[in-house]
Design a protein around this motif. Structure first.
Motif, PDB file in Angstrom:
ATOM      1  N   ARG A 191      -0.870   3.445  -2.120  1.00 37.15           N
ATOM      2  CA  ARG A 191      -1.690   4.315  -3.129  1.00 37.15           C
ATOM      3  C   ARG A 191      -2.827   4.716  -2.360  1.00 37.15           C
ATOM      4  N   ILE A 192      -3.391   3.973  -1.584  1.00 36.20           N
ATOM      5  CA  ILE A 192      -4.609   4.257  -0.582  1.00 36.20           C
ATOM      6  C   ILE A 192      -3.964   5.301   0.378  1.00 36.20           C
ATOM      7  N   ILE A 193      -2.723   4.894   0.791  1.00 36.58           N
ATOM      8  CA  ILE A 193      -2.222   6.109   1.957  1.00 36.58           C
ATOM      9  C   ILE A 193      -2.319   7.274   1.296  1.00 36.58           C
ATOM     10  N   GLU A 194      -1.673   7.264   0.015  1.00 35.24           N
ATOM     11  CA  GLU A 194      -1.460   8.452  -0.482  1.00 35.24           C
ATOM     12  C   GLU A 194      -2.758   9.511  -0.679  1.00 35.24           C
ATOM     13  N   LYS A 195      -3.718   8.305  -1.154  1.00 31.15           N
ATOM     14  CA  LYS A 195      -5.109   9.014  -1.408  1.00 31.15           C
ATOM     15  C   LYS A 195      -5.700   9.923   0.066  1.00 31.15           C
ATOM     16  N   LEU A 237     -10.105   4.125  -4.765  1.00 28.96           N
ATOM     17  CA  LEU A 237      -8.987   5.038  -5.644  1.00 28.96           C
ATOM     18  C   LEU A 237      -9.420   5.689  -7.018  1.00 28.96           C
ATOM     19  N   GLU A 238     -10.750   5.575  -7.262  1.00 36.68           N
ATOM     20  CA  GLU A 238     -11.430   6.204  -8.382  1.00 36.68           C
ATOM     21  C   GLU A 238     -12.200   7.358  -7.878  1.00 36.68           C
ATOM     22  N   MET A 239     -12.201   7.423  -6.688  1.00 33.11           N
ATOM     23  CA  MET A 239     -13.169   8.552  -6.312  1.00 33.11           C
ATOM     24  C   MET A 239     -12.315   9.855  -6.218  1.00 33.11           C
ATOM     25  N   SER A 240     -12.794  10.935  -6.296  1.00 33.31           N
ATOM     26  CA  SER A 240     -11.906  12.263  -6.128  1.00 33.31           C
ATOM     27  C   SER A 240     -11.555  12.617  -4.920  1.00 33.31           C
ATOM     28  N   HIS A 241     -10.545  12.917  -4.398  1.00 34.61           N
ATOM     29  CA  HIS A 241     -10.185  13.196  -3.065  1.00 34.61           C
ATOM     30  C   HIS A 241     -10.886  14.491  -2.602  1.00 34.61           C
ATOM     31  N   VAL A 242     -11.135  15.479  -3.784  1.00 36.06           N
ATOM     32  CA  VAL A 242     -11.544  16.734  -3.506  1.00 36.06           C
ATOM     33  C   VAL A 242     -13.244  16.472  -3.070  1.00 36.06           C
ATOM     34  N   VAL A 243     -13.837  15.500  -3.785  1.00 37.42           N
ATOM     35  CA  VAL A 243     -15.310  14.992  -3.602  1.00 37.42           C
ATOM     36  C   VAL A 243     -15.120  14.494  -1.992  1.00 37.42           C
ATOM     37  N   GLN A 280      -4.609  -6.080  -0.025  1.00 38.99           N
ATOM     38  CA  GLN A 280      -3.577  -7.022   0.006  1.00 38.99           C
ATOM     39  C   GLN A 280      -2.277  -6.782  -0.453  1.00 38.99           C
ATOM     40  N   ASN A 281      -2.402  -5.782  -1.533  1.00 37.29           N
ATOM     41  CA  ASN A 281      -1.111  -5.751  -2.437  1.00 37.29           C
ATOM     42  C   ASN A 281      -0.665  -4.353  -1.503  1.00 37.29           C
ATOM     43  N   GLU A 282       0.774  -4.539  -1.711  1.00 40.25           N
ATOM     44  CA  GLU A 282       1.511  -3.213  -0.642  1.00 40.25           C
ATOM     45  C   GLU A 282       1.526  -2.168  -1.554  1.00 40.25           C
ATOM     46  N   GLN A 283       1.919  -2.258  -2.762  1.00 37.60           N
ATOM     47  CA  GLN A 283       1.734  -0.943  -3.566  1.00 37.60           C
ATOM     48  C   GLN A 283       0.258  -0.334  -3.653  1.00 37.60           C
ATOM     49  N   THR A 284      -0.501  -0.974  -3.908  1.00 35.26           N
ATOM     50  CA  THR A 284      -1.745  -0.653  -4.107  1.00 35.26           C
ATOM     51  C   THR A 284      -2.218  -0.101  -2.589  1.00 35.26           C
ATOM     52  N   ARG A 285      -1.765  -0.373  -1.698  1.00 35.91           N
ATOM     53  CA  ARG A 285      -2.088  -0.122  -0.245  1.00 35.91           C
ATOM     54  C   ARG A 285      -1.386   1.263  -0.075  1.00 35.91           C
ATOM     55  N   ASN A 325       5.109   7.829  -1.715  1.00 33.32           N
ATOM     56  CA  ASN A 325       5.933   8.829  -2.487  1.00 33.32           C
ATOM     57  C   ASN A 325       6.663   9.664  -1.254  1.00 33.32           C
ATOM     58  N   ILE A 326       7.824  10.227  -1.681  1.00 27.29           N
ATOM     59  CA  ILE A 326       8.434  11.105  -0.299  1.00 27.29           C
ATOM     60  C   ILE A 326       7.832  12.598  -0.593  1.00 27.29           C
ATOM     61  N   ASN A 327       6.973  12.958  -1.195  1.00 28.30           N
ATOM     62  CA  ASN A 327       6.476  14.139  -1.151  1.00 28.30           C
ATOM     63  C   ASN A 327       5.078  14.098  -0.361  1.00 28.30           C
ATOM     64  N   TYR A 328       4.526  12.822  -0.514  1.00 25.49           N
ATOM     65  CA  TYR A 328       3.512  12.681   0.600  1.00 25.49           C
ATOM     66  C   TYR A 328       3.896  12.344   1.921  1.00 25.49           C
ATOM     67  N   ARG A 329       4.994  11.784   1.970  1.00 23.31           N
ATOM     68  CA  ARG A 329       5.365  11.578   3.471  1.00 23.31           C
ATOM     69  C   ARG A 329       5.677  13.101   4.026  1.00 23.31           C
ATOM     70  N   SER A 330       6.433  14.000   3.307  1.00 26.71           N
ATOM     71  CA  SER A 330       6.622  15.113   3.437  1.00 26.71           C
ATOM     72  C   SER A 330       5.532  15.793   4.074  1.00 26.71           C
TER      73      SER A 330
END
Length: 659
Positions: free
Chosen positions: A410-414, A332-338, A403-408, A454-459
């Motif tokens: 965030r990983i999907i959004e990443k 999660l700390e790594m840049s998605h662009v990188v 293991q955590n749903e919310q962190t999981r 987030n709904i924007n990511y799902r869109s």
């Protein structure tokens, strides 16, 4: 003559316009500045009347001129006449002159498709062949097309076109040159790109040399000029085979085929090319053996010192390891662009190493056979598939490790951010891999986790899925890739091999008519400044799309055709029409390889490769087991649920669910 006609039309237009002029509100009456104190009222009134009358006359002339101009450019537009005469006329003429298929003709050791085409006669010049058509004049029908003044006449001729559909290897090699002795470059590229399906390099070389030796002695069948041109064309074909497909001659340590060609050929240019390639192979083998010895010694020293660091000994980026791997990386700390850029670097390097002809021999179960024999090296196509599967496995593993749903969530959004960035970088390989992982059953079934996304990511995910997902019809994805081919082709120099092959093999991929999703297109659209110089566009396609096309072609067409359709035991000829269709796909892959060199601004990072290689991945069974731990499978029938709990075998509890 054209300008004389236009001038006469303008004179006719100006003479026939007799309608009264129209006064427009935009044309204002000029103001007359007079010194009223020096004029009497009567004289002043007369001057005003005269001025007003003269102004109205001037306005009438001005309106008449404006109307004539508008009439000539709109009602009988000069530009419209030029466009209609020189654009639509040529377009209709091209439609008329398209070859029309007539029938098939079976000759000795060959089958031809015959077309008729109507062409304008031109002054006789030395003909050059740039297509796989071998033409023969059937009859010449002179036809006069008179213009309005009746001063021009055009001569046309009807020609018969022979296109090789099937033939023996000797017949295919014979048609490397046409009847004038010119080299047919398209026929040559098709032959060299697909011959491995039905023969090997040594047989092909022997066939070309036999054709060369048959043309060497003078005969009455061809003139001396045609004979010399044929010999030169065959030598050029051999040199092209040595330069463009040199991997076919890499047979260490003896290089049997290359040495055989060096002994048998009599052409000096071919001999020089053979010797140069042989020296290069020997030097590369020596350097590789030397590097291998150095690497072995280095490993022994490192093992004695209990040092686990690994040194690079190859330029293959697929096997490279990073240096800086002491510090663990948080995803999660790594840049998605990188991350997207590094994945693009890997995919581009692997794409540039792909040998297109290996796509023809690629089969779905070839990896299993190669894994059983560890000594058999992976092909260039297998390496791209391995990288694609590596991305899929790591996306699934990184999500299921949390293991955590919310962190999981965030990983999907990443990963959605990374997929979107890959779309902007035109890396469709990693983009498709990430989508396949996110839409896999063990990830897509986690409803509680997806509820935190987030709904924007799902869109954005839905828009990407509708175009590039495995369940999409792929029409829009093909349209995007075809458009990229057109843009890449326009930026290539005229003399490049890739552009020549694409122009000859994929001329039909010029117009893209499929509309792309409007919302998604607006998000990714970038405004280009005017007069901007065209630059190469980096693109990495999803290779599986083109492998599927080649599979369909291979399934729909036989490799051999019987010369007698009714007799299955008759002579079998090589289906060259099938290989012509395959070459259209290979030419596109070749062009994408040239575009992969455009990622010059992206720089590889040493730590990323090590982080990527050290991500713990799971098997399919392990992935489903983790998925069921997060959200157990619910069954409406209690009897089936009790049976599932009583049966400890993994066959029941690990069965995939459909997304």
């Amino acid at each position: 003559m054209l300008f004389d006609e236009i001038a006469s039309e303008n004179e006719y237009n100006s003479s026939e316009s007799t309608t009264p002029p129209i006064l427009h509100s935009s044309l204002s009456t000029p103001v007359i500045d007079t010194h009223r104190r020096s004029w009497s009222p009567i004289s002043l009134r007369s001057v005003e009347n005269q001025s007003r009358q003269s102004s109205i006359e001037d306005l009438c002339l001005l309106n008449k001129f404006v109307k004539d101009v508008r009439t000539s450019f709109h009602e009988k537009s000069i530009f419209g006449q030029l466009i209609q005469r020189y654009c639509f006329g040529n377009h209709n003429r091209q439609n008329i002159e398209q070859p029309q298929f007539i029938c098939e003709e079976r000759q000795e050791n060959a089958i031809f498709k015959i077309y008729l085409k109507r062409l304008r006669q031109k002054p006789s010049t030395s003909s050059e062949s740039s297509s796989s058509f071998h033409t023969l004049v059937d009859d010449q029908n002179e036809q006069n097309e008179s213009s309005n003044n009746g001063q021009s006449a055009l001569l046309y001729s009807t020609i018969k076109i022979y296109q090789l559909k099937a033939g023996t290897i000797e017949k295919i090699v014979e048609y490397l040159t046409n009847k004038h002795g010119d080299l047919d470059t398209t026929h040559m590229h098709i032959l060299f790109a697909t011959y491995r399906i039905y023969t090997n390099t040594k047989i092909l070389i022997d066939t070309i040399l036999s054709r060369y030796q048959a043309v060497v002695p003078a005969s009455l069948d061809m003139t001396e000029d045609v004979r010399q041109k044929t010999l030169k064309s065959l030598a050029t074909a051999l040199i092209c085979l040595l330069t463009a497909y040199k991997e076919d001659f890499y047979e260490p340590p003896y290089y049997t085929t290359l040495s055989h060609l060096l002994k048998q050929t009599t052409d000096i240019d071919v001999q020089n090319q053979c010797q140069s390639l042989l020296d290069r192979f020997i030097n590369e083998e020596y350097i590789s053996r030397l590097d291998s010895n150095i690497y072995t010694c280095t490993q022994d020293i490192n093992n004695n010192n209990n040092n686990n660091s690994k040194y690079l000994h190859t330029d293959d980026i697929y096997n490279q390891k990073g240096f800086d791997y002491n510090t663990p990386r948080n995803f999660l700390e790594m840049s998605h662009v990188v991350i997207a850029e590094q994945l693009t670097i890997f995919d581009a390097e692997l794409l540039k190493c792909v040998l297109p002809h290996e796509c023809l021999t690629k089969r779905g179960n070839s990896n299993k056979g190669r894994r059983l024999n560890s000594n058999h090296p992976l092909s260039t196509v297998d390496k791209t598939i391995e990288q694609f599967n590596a991305v899929v496995n790591r996306v699934v593993a990184i999500i299921l490790t949390e293991q955590n749903e919310q962190t999981r969530a965030r990983i999907i959004e990443k990963w959605i951010d990374i997929a979107y960035e890959c779309r902007k970088l035109k890396n469709f390989s990693s983009l498709t891999a990430i989508l396949n992982a996110l839409l896999s059953g063990c990830i897509y079934r986690l409803n509680k986790t997806w509820s935190h996304v987030n709904i924007n990511y799902r869109s954005i995910l839905n828009e990407l899925k509708n175009i590039f997902g495995s369940c999409a019809d792929r029409k829009q994805a093909r349209a995007i890739l075809d458009k990229q081919l057109d843009e890449i082709r326009l930026t290539l120099p005229e003399n490049t091999v890739a552009k020549t092959q694409l122009h000859e093999g994929t001329a039909k991929y010029v117009d893209v008519t499929t509309t792309i999703n409007t919302t998604f297109d607006k998000k990714l659209r970038s405004k280009k400044p005017r007069n901007q110089k065209q630059t190469m566009i980096g693109t990495v396609p999803y290779l599986g799309l083109y492998l599927s096309d080649l599979t369909y072609i291979d399934s729909a067409h036989d490799n051999y055709i019987n010369i007698n359709e009714n007799d299955k035991s008759s002579q079998k000829l090589i289906n060259f029409e099938k290989h012509r269709k395959q070459f259209e796909i290979l030419a596109q892959i070749k062009l994408f390889q040239s575009a992969a060199n455009a990622y010059t601004t992206l720089q590889p990072l040493s730590y990323f490769k090590h982080w990527f290689d050290n991500v713990q991945i799971y098997t399919d069974a392990e992935s489903w087991e983790l998925s069921y731990q997060f959200e157990p499978k619910t069954i409406e029938n209690p009897d089936k649920q009790q049976k599932l709990l009583d049966d400890p075998s993994p066959t029941n509890r690990l069965r995939p669910l459909k997304a």
